[in-house]
Design an enzyme around this catalytic site. Sequence first.
Site, PDB file in Angstrom:
ATOM      1  N   CYS A   3       0.856  -1.198   0.000  1.00 55.84           N
ATOM      2  CA  CYS A   3       0.000   0.000   0.000  1.00 55.84           C
ATOM      3  C   CYS A   3       0.884   1.237   0.000  1.00 55.84           C
ATOM      4  O   CYS A   3       1.701   1.432   0.909  1.00 55.84           O
ATOM      5  CB  CYS A   3      -0.923   0.000   1.219  1.00 55.84           C
ATOM      6  SG  CYS A   3      -1.801   1.564   1.438  1.00 55.84           S
ATOM      7  N   CYS A   6       0.544   3.390   3.161  1.00 59.53           N
ATOM      8  CA  CYS A   6       1.175   2.740   4.317  1.00 59.53           C
ATOM      9  C   CYS A   6       2.685   2.928   4.256  1.00 59.53           C
ATOM     10  O   CYS A   6       3.336   3.164   5.293  1.00 59.53           O
ATOM     11  CB  CYS A   6       0.830   1.254   4.364  1.00 59.53           C
ATOM     12  SG  CYS A   6      -0.848   0.918   4.956  1.00 59.53           S
ATOM     13  N   ASP A  29      -0.233  16.553  -1.449  1.00 61.06           N
ATOM     14  CA  ASP A  29      -0.492  15.751  -2.641  1.00 61.06           C
ATOM     15  C   ASP A  29       0.605  16.040  -3.666  1.00 61.06           C
ATOM     16  O   ASP A  29       0.991  17.183  -3.889  1.00 61.06           O
ATOM     17  CB  ASP A  29      -1.871  16.081  -3.222  1.00 61.06           C
ATOM     18  CG  ASP A  29      -2.350  15.031  -4.213  1.00 61.06           C
ATOM     19  OD1 ASP A  29      -3.318  14.326  -3.897  1.00 61.06           O
ATOM     20  OD2 ASP A  29      -1.730  14.902  -5.302  1.00 61.06           O
ATOM     21  N   HIS A  45      -4.429   0.982   8.357  1.00 61.53           N
ATOM     22  CA  HIS A  45      -4.886   0.776   6.981  1.00 61.53           C
ATOM     23  C   HIS A  45      -6.394   0.531   6.950  1.00 61.53           C
ATOM     24  O   HIS A  45      -6.881  -0.464   7.489  1.00 61.53           O
ATOM     25  CB  HIS A  45      -4.174  -0.394   6.293  1.00 61.53           C
ATOM     26  CG  HIS A  45      -4.619  -0.533   4.859  1.00 61.53           C
ATOM     27  ND1 HIS A  45      -4.042   0.180   3.829  1.00 61.53           N
ATOM     28  CD2 HIS A  45      -5.637  -1.230   4.303  1.00 61.53           C
ATOM     29  CE1 HIS A  45      -4.670  -0.103   2.696  1.00 61.53           C
ATOM     30  NE2 HIS A  45      -5.639  -0.960   2.960  1.00 61.53           N
ATOM     31  N   ASN A  85     -12.593  10.180  -2.252  1.00 59.82           N
ATOM     32  CA  ASN A  85     -13.070   9.348  -3.351  1.00 59.82           C
ATOM     33  C   ASN A  85     -13.147   7.908  -2.873  1.00 59.82           C
ATOM     34  O   ASN A  85     -12.208   7.400  -2.254  1.00 59.82           O
ATOM     35  CB  ASN A  85     -12.120   9.462  -4.551  1.00 59.82           C
ATOM     36  CG  ASN A  85     -12.114  10.859  -5.141  1.00 59.82           C
ATOM     37  OD1 ASN A  85     -13.168  11.483  -5.254  1.00 59.82           O
ATOM     38  ND2 ASN A  85     -10.947  11.356  -5.495  1.00 59.82           N
ATOM     39  N   HIS A  96      -6.238   3.310   0.150  1.00 54.30           N
ATOM     40  CA  HIS A  96      -6.044   3.579   1.584  1.00 54.30           C
ATOM     41  C   HIS A  96      -6.855   4.842   1.843  1.00 54.30           C
ATOM     42  O   HIS A  96      -6.596   5.874   1.201  1.00 54.30           O
ATOM     43  CB  HIS A  96      -4.549   3.784   1.867  1.00 54.30           C
ATOM     44  CG  HIS A  96      -4.201   4.031   3.309  1.00 54.30           C
ATOM     45  ND1 HIS A  96      -3.259   3.276   3.995  1.00 54.30           N
ATOM     46  CD2 HIS A  96      -4.640   4.957   4.205  1.00 54.30           C
ATOM     47  CE1 HIS A  96      -3.140   3.710   5.232  1.00 54.30           C
ATOM     48  NE2 HIS A  96      -3.965   4.743   5.393  1.00 54.30           N
ATOM     49  N   HIS A  98      -8.365   8.191   2.365  1.00 60.88           N
ATOM     50  CA  HIS A  98      -7.702   9.493   2.446  1.00 60.88           C
ATOM     51  C   HIS A  98      -8.711  10.599   2.187  1.00 60.88           C
ATOM     52  O   HIS A  98      -9.679  10.410   1.438  1.00 60.88           O
ATOM     53  CB  HIS A  98      -6.521   9.601   1.479  1.00 60.88           C
ATOM     54  CG  HIS A  98      -6.842   9.248   0.058  1.00 60.88           C
ATOM     55  ND1 HIS A  98      -6.959   7.947  -0.376  1.00 60.88           N
ATOM     56  CD2 HIS A  98      -7.081  10.030  -1.032  1.00 60.88           C
ATOM     57  CE1 HIS A  98      -7.235   7.933  -1.670  1.00 60.88           C
ATOM     58  NE2 HIS A  98      -7.327   9.181  -2.091  1.00 60.88           N
ATOM     59  N   HIS A 100      -8.830  14.397   0.800  1.00 60.89           N
ATOM     60  CA  HIS A 100      -8.181  15.535   0.148  1.00 60.89           C
ATOM     61  C   HIS A 100      -8.632  16.802   0.880  1.00 60.89           C
ATOM     62  O   HIS A 100      -9.830  16.979   1.149  1.00 60.89           O
ATOM     63  CB  HIS A 100      -8.620  15.649  -1.309  1.00 60.89           C
ATOM     64  CG  HIS A 100      -8.255  14.479  -2.174  1.00 60.89           C
ATOM     65  ND1 HIS A 100      -7.183  14.494  -3.031  1.00 60.89           N
ATOM     66  CD2 HIS A 100      -8.837  13.263  -2.338  1.00 60.89           C
ATOM     67  CE1 HIS A 100      -7.114  13.340  -3.685  1.00 60.89           C
ATOM     68  NE2 HIS A 100      -8.111  12.572  -3.290  1.00 60.89           N
TER      69      HIS A 100
HETATM   70  P1  AMP Z   1      -7.513   9.444  -5.209  1.00 58.36           P
HETATM   71  O1  AMP Z   1      -7.491   9.570  -6.706  1.00 58.36           O
HETATM   72  O2  AMP Z   1      -8.685  10.097  -4.557  1.00 58.36           O
HETATM   73  O3  AMP Z   1      -7.314   8.018  -4.790  1.00 58.36           O
HETATM   74  O4  AMP Z   1      -6.271  10.287  -4.689  1.00 58.36           O
HETATM   75  C1  AMP Z   1      -4.987   9.806  -4.633  1.00 58.36           C
HETATM   76  C2  AMP Z   1      -4.099  11.002  -4.562  1.00 58.36           C
HETATM   77  O5  AMP Z   1      -2.815  10.556  -4.173  1.00 58.36           O
HETATM   78  C3  AMP Z   1      -3.924  11.732  -5.902  1.00 58.36           C
HETATM   79  O6  AMP Z   1      -4.380  13.072  -5.750  1.00 58.36           O
HETATM   80  C4  AMP Z   1      -2.431  11.659  -6.156  1.00 58.36           C
HETATM   81  O7  AMP Z   1      -1.915  12.832  -6.722  1.00 58.36           O
HETATM   82  C5  AMP Z   1      -1.878  11.410  -4.775  1.00 58.36           C
HETATM   83  N1  AMP Z   1      -0.596  10.733  -4.733  1.00 58.36           N
HETATM   84  C6  AMP Z   1      -0.225   9.624  -5.415  1.00 58.36           C
HETATM   85  N2  AMP Z   1       1.030   9.263  -5.096  1.00 58.36           N
HETATM   86  C7  AMP Z   1       1.463  10.181  -4.185  1.00 58.36           C
HETATM   87  C8  AMP Z   1       2.682  10.373  -3.478  1.00 58.36           C
HETATM   88  N3  AMP Z   1       3.730   9.540  -3.615  1.00 58.36           N
HETATM   89  N4  AMP Z   1       2.782  11.423  -2.636  1.00 58.36           N
HETATM   90  C9  AMP Z   1       1.739  12.269  -2.480  1.00 58.36           C
HETATM   91  N5  AMP Z   1       0.572  12.145  -3.102  1.00 58.36           N
HETATM   92  C10 AMP Z   1       0.425  11.121  -3.959  1.00 58.36           C
END
Ligand code: AMP
Length: 112
Positions: A3, A6, A29, A45, A85, A96, A98, A100
């Site tokens: 993950c 994680c 992000d 998780h 989302n 995982h 989250h 925004h």
């Molecule tokens: P979602 O599409 O709602 O699952 O959001 C996932 C978010 O994770 C997206 O906005 C990506 O830009 C962000 N993301 C993916 N990889 C990383 C990373 N290594 N560091 C920070 N954000 C990330």
Amino acid sequence: MDCLFCKIIAGEIPSSKVYENDRVFVFRDINPQAPVHMLAVPKEHIGSADEVTAENSAAVAAIFEAIPKVAAAEGLTGGYRIVSNCGPDACQSVKHLHFHILGGKQLSEKMD
Ligand code: AMP
């Protein structure tokens, strides 16, 4: 478990950390959609909002206690948007839970 978030929480993958406590990790992000775009995640998780239960919902409460602190620290005095989302129709890309946190400009009225 393979993950991404994680691994970020564990420090195995670098991130731009904004805030951390025993339950919550907040970082920037990597592909910001607003001048301020942070992700608040539970250290535990949980795959998505679909997996929140009576047993793990304290982690979600802890996130919502942390959010006003990080919003204030980032100067989001005009307000901000919280988005989570959940599942393929919502384009969830990281499995995982989250949240925004978006702000730093006048956001669109459109939600989709
Ligand atoms: P979602 O599409 O709602 O699952 O959001 C996932 C978010 O994770 C997206 O906005 C990506 O830009 C962000 N993301 C993916 N990889 C990383 C990373 N290594 N560091 C920070 N954000 C990330």
